[in-house]
Design a protein around this motif. Structure first.
Motif, PDB file in Angstrom:
ATOM      1  N   PHE A   1       0.824  -1.212   0.000  1.00 23.61           N
ATOM      2  CA  PHE A   1       0.000   0.000   0.000  1.00 23.61           C
ATOM      3  C   PHE A   1       0.861   1.265   0.000  1.00 23.61           C
ATOM      4  N   VAL A   2       1.911   1.266   0.802  1.00 22.63           N
ATOM      5  CA  VAL A   2       2.797   2.437   0.870  1.00 22.63           C
ATOM      6  C   VAL A   2       3.498   2.651  -0.473  1.00 22.63           C
ATOM      7  N   THR A   3       3.937   1.566  -1.103  1.00 19.61           N
ATOM      8  CA  THR A   3       4.605   1.676  -2.399  1.00 19.61           C
ATOM      9  C   THR A   3       3.664   2.261  -3.446  1.00 19.61           C
ATOM     10  N   ALA A   4       2.414   1.835  -3.432  1.00 21.57           N
ATOM     11  CA  ALA A   4       1.432   2.366  -4.376  1.00 21.57           C
ATOM     12  C   ALA A   4       1.230   3.868  -4.167  1.00 21.57           C
ATOM     13  N   GLY A   5       1.151   4.299  -2.915  1.00 22.99           N
ATOM     14  CA  GLY A   5       1.000   5.723  -2.622  1.00 22.99           C
ATOM     15  C   GLY A   5       2.209   6.524  -3.056  1.00 22.99           C
ATOM     16  N   LEU A   6       3.372   5.964  -2.842  1.00 23.41           N
ATOM     17  CA  LEU A   6       4.625   6.623  -3.202  1.00 23.41           C
ATOM     18  C   LEU A   6       4.700   6.861  -4.713  1.00 23.41           C
ATOM     19  N   ILE A   7       4.255   5.878  -5.488  1.00 26.31           N
ATOM     20  CA  ILE A   7       4.302   5.985  -6.946  1.00 26.31           C
ATOM     21  C   ILE A   7       3.202   6.891  -7.483  1.00 26.31           C
ATOM     22  N   LEU A   8       1.995   6.757  -6.970  1.00 21.68           N
ATOM     23  CA  LEU A   8       0.842   7.445  -7.543  1.00 21.68           C
ATOM     24  C   LEU A   8       0.663   8.878  -7.058  1.00 21.68           C
ATOM     25  N   LEU A   9       1.147   9.197  -5.861  1.00 19.80           N
ATOM     26  CA  LEU A   9       0.838  10.491  -5.251  1.00 19.80           C
ATOM     27  C   LEU A   9       2.019  11.449  -5.152  1.00 19.80           C
ATOM     28  N   CYS A  10       3.213  11.024  -5.574  1.00 17.55           N
ATOM     29  CA  CYS A  10       4.406  11.854  -5.363  1.00 17.55           C
ATOM     30  C   CYS A  10       5.152  12.118  -6.665  1.00 17.55           C
ATOM     31  N   GLU A  11       6.109  13.039  -6.596  1.00 14.61           N
ATOM     32  CA  GLU A  11       6.939  13.416  -7.744  1.00 14.61           C
ATOM     33  C   GLU A  11       8.393  13.017  -7.499  1.00 14.61           C
ATOM     34  N   ASP A  12       9.158  12.945  -8.584  1.00 14.40           N
ATOM     35  CA  ASP A  12      10.591  12.643  -8.477  1.00 14.40           C
ATOM     36  C   ASP A  12      11.353  13.783  -7.820  1.00 14.40           C
ATOM     37  N   THR A  13      11.073  14.998  -8.276  1.00 22.70           N
ATOM     38  CA  THR A  13      11.782  16.197  -7.805  1.00 22.70           C
ATOM     39  C   THR A  13      10.766  17.320  -7.625  1.00 22.70           C
ATOM     40  N   PRO A  14      11.149  18.431  -7.002  1.00 20.84           N
ATOM     41  CA  PRO A  14      10.208  19.555  -6.857  1.00 20.84           C
ATOM     42  C   PRO A  14       9.786  20.160  -8.187  1.00 20.84           C
ATOM     43  N   VAL A  15      10.548  19.902  -9.261  1.00 23.56           N
ATOM     44  CA  VAL A  15      10.227  20.492 -10.561  1.00 23.56           C
ATOM     45  C   VAL A  15       9.704  19.468 -11.565  1.00 23.56           C
ATOM     46  N   GLY A  16       9.484  18.236 -11.120  1.00 25.10           N
ATOM     47  CA  GLY A  16       8.908  17.243 -12.008  1.00 25.10           C
ATOM     48  C   GLY A  16       9.761  16.015 -12.202  1.00 25.10           C
ATOM     49  N   LYS A  17       9.874  15.570 -13.455  1.00 27.71           N
ATOM     50  CA  LYS A  17      10.551  14.316 -13.758  1.00 27.71           C
ATOM     51  C   LYS A  17      12.047  14.376 -13.453  1.00 27.71           C
ATOM     52  N   TRP A  18      12.584  13.247 -13.034  1.00 29.34           N
ATOM     53  CA  TRP A  18      14.012  13.159 -12.729  1.00 29.34           C
ATOM     54  C   TRP A  18      14.868  13.459 -13.960  1.00 29.34           C
TER      55      TRP A  18
ATOM     56  N   GLU B   1      14.422  15.487 -16.271  1.00 26.12           N
ATOM     57  CA  GLU B   1      14.383  16.878 -16.719  1.00 26.12           C
ATOM     58  C   GLU B   1      14.947  17.861 -15.695  1.00 26.12           C
ATOM     59  N   ARG B   2      15.585  17.348 -14.639  1.00 28.95           N
ATOM     60  CA  ARG B   2      16.011  18.224 -13.541  1.00 28.95           C
ATOM     61  C   ARG B   2      17.039  19.269 -13.984  1.00 28.95           C
ATOM     62  N   HIS B   3      17.947  18.911 -14.915  1.00 30.66           N
ATOM     63  CA  HIS B   3      18.956  19.863 -15.358  1.00 30.66           C
ATOM     64  C   HIS B   3      18.320  21.020 -16.128  1.00 30.66           C
ATOM     65  N   LEU B   4      17.372  20.693 -17.002  1.00 31.25           N
ATOM     66  CA  LEU B   4      16.730  21.709 -17.816  1.00 31.25           C
ATOM     67  C   LEU B   4      15.969  22.706 -16.964  1.00 31.25           C
ATOM     68  N   HIS B   5      15.316  22.229 -15.927  1.00 32.62           N
ATOM     69  CA  HIS B   5      14.564  23.127 -15.063  1.00 32.62           C
ATOM     70  C   HIS B   5      15.493  24.073 -14.312  1.00 32.62           C
ATOM     71  N   ALA B   6      16.655  23.591 -13.884  1.00 29.87           N
ATOM     72  CA  ALA B   6      17.603  24.459 -13.185  1.00 29.87           C
ATOM     73  C   ALA B   6      18.081  25.578 -14.101  1.00 29.87           C
ATOM     74  N   GLU B   7      18.370  25.244 -15.351  1.00 29.29           N
ATOM     75  CA  GLU B   7      18.822  26.246 -16.310  1.00 29.29           C
ATOM     76  C   GLU B   7      17.709  27.236 -16.623  1.00 29.29           C
ATOM     77  N   GLN B   8      16.499  26.705 -16.749  1.00 34.70           N
ATOM     78  CA  GLN B   8      15.344  27.544 -17.021  1.00 34.70           C
ATOM     79  C   GLN B   8      15.113  28.529 -15.879  1.00 34.70           C
ATOM     80  N   ASN B   9      15.257  28.059 -14.652  1.00 31.94           N
ATOM     81  CA  ASN B   9      15.056  28.921 -13.495  1.00 31.94           C
ATOM     82  C   ASN B   9      16.136  29.996 -13.394  1.00 31.94           C
ATOM     83  N   LEU B  10      17.373  29.647 -13.761  1.00 38.85           N
ATOM     84  CA  LEU B  10      18.445  30.645 -13.776  1.00 38.85           C
ATOM     85  C   LEU B  10      18.087  31.780 -14.729  1.00 38.85           C
TER      86      LEU B  10
END
Length: 516
Positions: free
Chosen positions: A209-226, A228-237
């Motif tokens: 049950f916990v694993t299902a919640g972790l997958i369905l209700l959460c994100e990889d990073t505060p900005v989305g997919k793991w 794409e993390r580099h692109l978001h940092a550059e975009q924010n800069l």
């Protein structure tokens, strides 16, 4: 000053990484509070299942499978071996695939032998099952890496320590839960031979049950997919007007560059993503703009260059693993968490040995207190570490706290070993004092870890966590071949010596980008 309202409201965030700068502990609707909940609760149920055997092992299971004292000790050692291997693997996996999927993978794989626990009818079958259940102990690494990815350096020590402290409490709660579940099945008419076997189904179901919640209700990073993390940092800069190229990025992992040289027009893209502009031509602000912390241009650049996790090559993994700065956190954890694991396995038996009047249930209850103190002691270690860092503005303050806790832990271990108390008040008081500094040291350790090679946080966390498990194996062997009191003071001497030997090493390399 601490403001209790921060525990409930949406947190202030770092403008580049969007990491939270406060801990919304009670706000599980907010993405940061939700991720924090699943990070600690996921590790809690993993730790519960990982340590589900000891509360029943020394009496019920031992009689049913006709085990010797040596068999019980060997099974406790074997339970730590798989965890050591999985933590080493989980670290690089977190950096490559992201901590959320690594977390889910360890939980799902570990749930399989948990469900099969009741199929053990021989000593060797028990050993095999305890080995594979040890996979669940590897979930500590993605728990900490995931938490580090959502909380900024001013609060990450507190977040990591609270998540790990509440998670580690599963090792204490199991001393209450497993006997209670076992007795409930006895009341339903099952025989002891059947009841202990069925009991292990319960933690297995909760893990799913916990694993299902972790997958369905959460994100990889505060900005989305793991991915794409580099692109978001550059975009924010770029969105914050920082007109500079991202040079000297660790391991060359940030390859898309922002450049506006020779033009007064704003950049239209960052990497492969278009920047958004309003009708006046100004950039649209981040969805987090109302909660963004104020950072200087240099701080933003340091954050982008130094804190964006890279996909490591094999050469880079080994370079980070065996850097002197990683080895400091690793071998301090060898002493503290290693001692905690080994003591957790023998404490109930030690109490029964010294206090003949204590039965299985009562000795288990007192032994559980050692693990349950993680709820207070480990978070306190992280909180004090963060306070020292915010007030003294140096990572050396975190490191000094870590070694201080280590040396005092060693003193408590030696005192317990030398006195070998047969007075309950003395024994329980000394164990509580030991837990305070030992578990507080664990919290201080993973408050320091995010500062060490932050571009490879998964590798550092994996190496540190695995070495802690290695300490558990070594110390379990010491308990296996020595009397409990003698083992305590031997471990105490090792703990003091190792902390004194490591205290002179700087917390991070002077060449580290973005560190301070």
């Amino acid at each position: 000053m601490f403001n209790p309202a921060t525990l409930f409201k949406a947190p202030e965030v770092n403008p580049i990484t969007h990491k939270a700068r406060t801990l919304p502990f009670f706000n599980i609707v907010n993405i940061y509070g939700r991720v924090f909940f699943f990070s600690w609760f996921g590790f809690f149920v993993a730790f519960w299942s990982w340590y589900a055997f000891p509360p029943l092992l020394n009496d019920i299971i031992k009689k049913d499978l006709k085990l010797t004292k040596i068999d019980v000790a060997n099974s406790n050692i074997i339970a730590l071996c798989a965890t050591l291997i999985v933590r080493l693997i989980a670290g690089p996996c977190c950096d490559r695939f992201g901590p959320r999927y690594t977390f889910a993978g360890t939980l799902l794989i570990g749930a399989i032998p948990t469900f099969l626990s009741g199929t053990a009818y021989t000593r060797n079958e028990l050993f095999a099952l305890r080995f594979f259940i040890g996979i669940l102990g590897g979930s500590f690494v993605p728990c900490q890496v995931w938490s580090t990815g959502f909380f900024d350096k001013n609060i990450v020590g507190t977040a990591n320590a609270v998540a790990a402290g509440f998670g580690n409490a599963g090792g204490g709660v199991t001393y209450f839960l497993m006997p209670a579940i076992y007795k409930s099945f006895l009341k339903r008419g099952l025989k002891p031979h059947e009841a202990w076997r069925v009991s292990f189904v319960i933690p297995g179901i909760i893990i799913l049950f916990v694993t299902a919640g972790l997958i369905l209700l959460c994100e990889d990073t505060p900005v989305g997919k793991w991915s794409e993390r580099h692109l978001h940092a550059e975009q924010n800069l770029a969105a914050h007007g920082v007109q500079a190229r991202l040079v000297d990025a660790p391991t060359g992992g940030i390859t898309d560059k922002v450049s506006t040289e020779g033009t007064n027009s704003p950049p239209s893209t960052v990497g492969d993503q278009k920047l958004q502009y309003d009708a006046t031509g100004d950039r649209k602000t981040s969805t987090y703009a109302d909660h963004e912390a104020q950072l200087s241009e240099q701080q933003m650049l340091d954050t982008a260059r130094g804190e964006i996790v890279q996909k490591p090559t094999a050469k880079q993994v080994f370079g980070v693993m065996f850097s002197p700065h990683t080895l400091v956190t690793a071998f301090c954890y060898f002493c503290s968490f290693g001692a905690e694991l080994s003591i957790n396995s023998i404490l109930g038996t030690y109490y029964q040995k010294n206090f003949k009047t204590l039965g299985l249930s009562e000795s288990g209850d007192w032994a559980a207190m050692f693990g349950l103190l993680n709820v207070v002691a480990r978070p306190l270690g992280g909180i004090i570490s963060d306070l020292l860092y915010r007030n003294l503005h140096t990572v050396w303050a975190k490191k000094a706290l870590l070694h201080t806790c280590g040396v005092i832990t060693g003193v408590f271990l030696i005192v317990i070993g030398v006195l070998n108390p047969h007075n309950q008040h003395t024994m329980f008081g000394l164990i509580a004092g030991l837990a305070f500094f030992l578990e507080g040291g664990n919290g201080a350790n993973f408050s320091l870890v995010p500062h060490v090679n932050p571009h490879a946080n998964g590798v550092v966390s994996g190496m540190t966590g695995a070495t802690g498990n290695f300490g558990g194996v070594i110390f379990a062997v010491i308990f296996r071949y020595n009397a409990y009191d003698k083992s305590f003071w031997i471990i105490g001497c090792i703990t003091i010596a190792m902390n004194l030997a490591l205290c002179w090493i700087p917390p991070f390399s002077k060449k580290q980008v973005g560190g301070r």
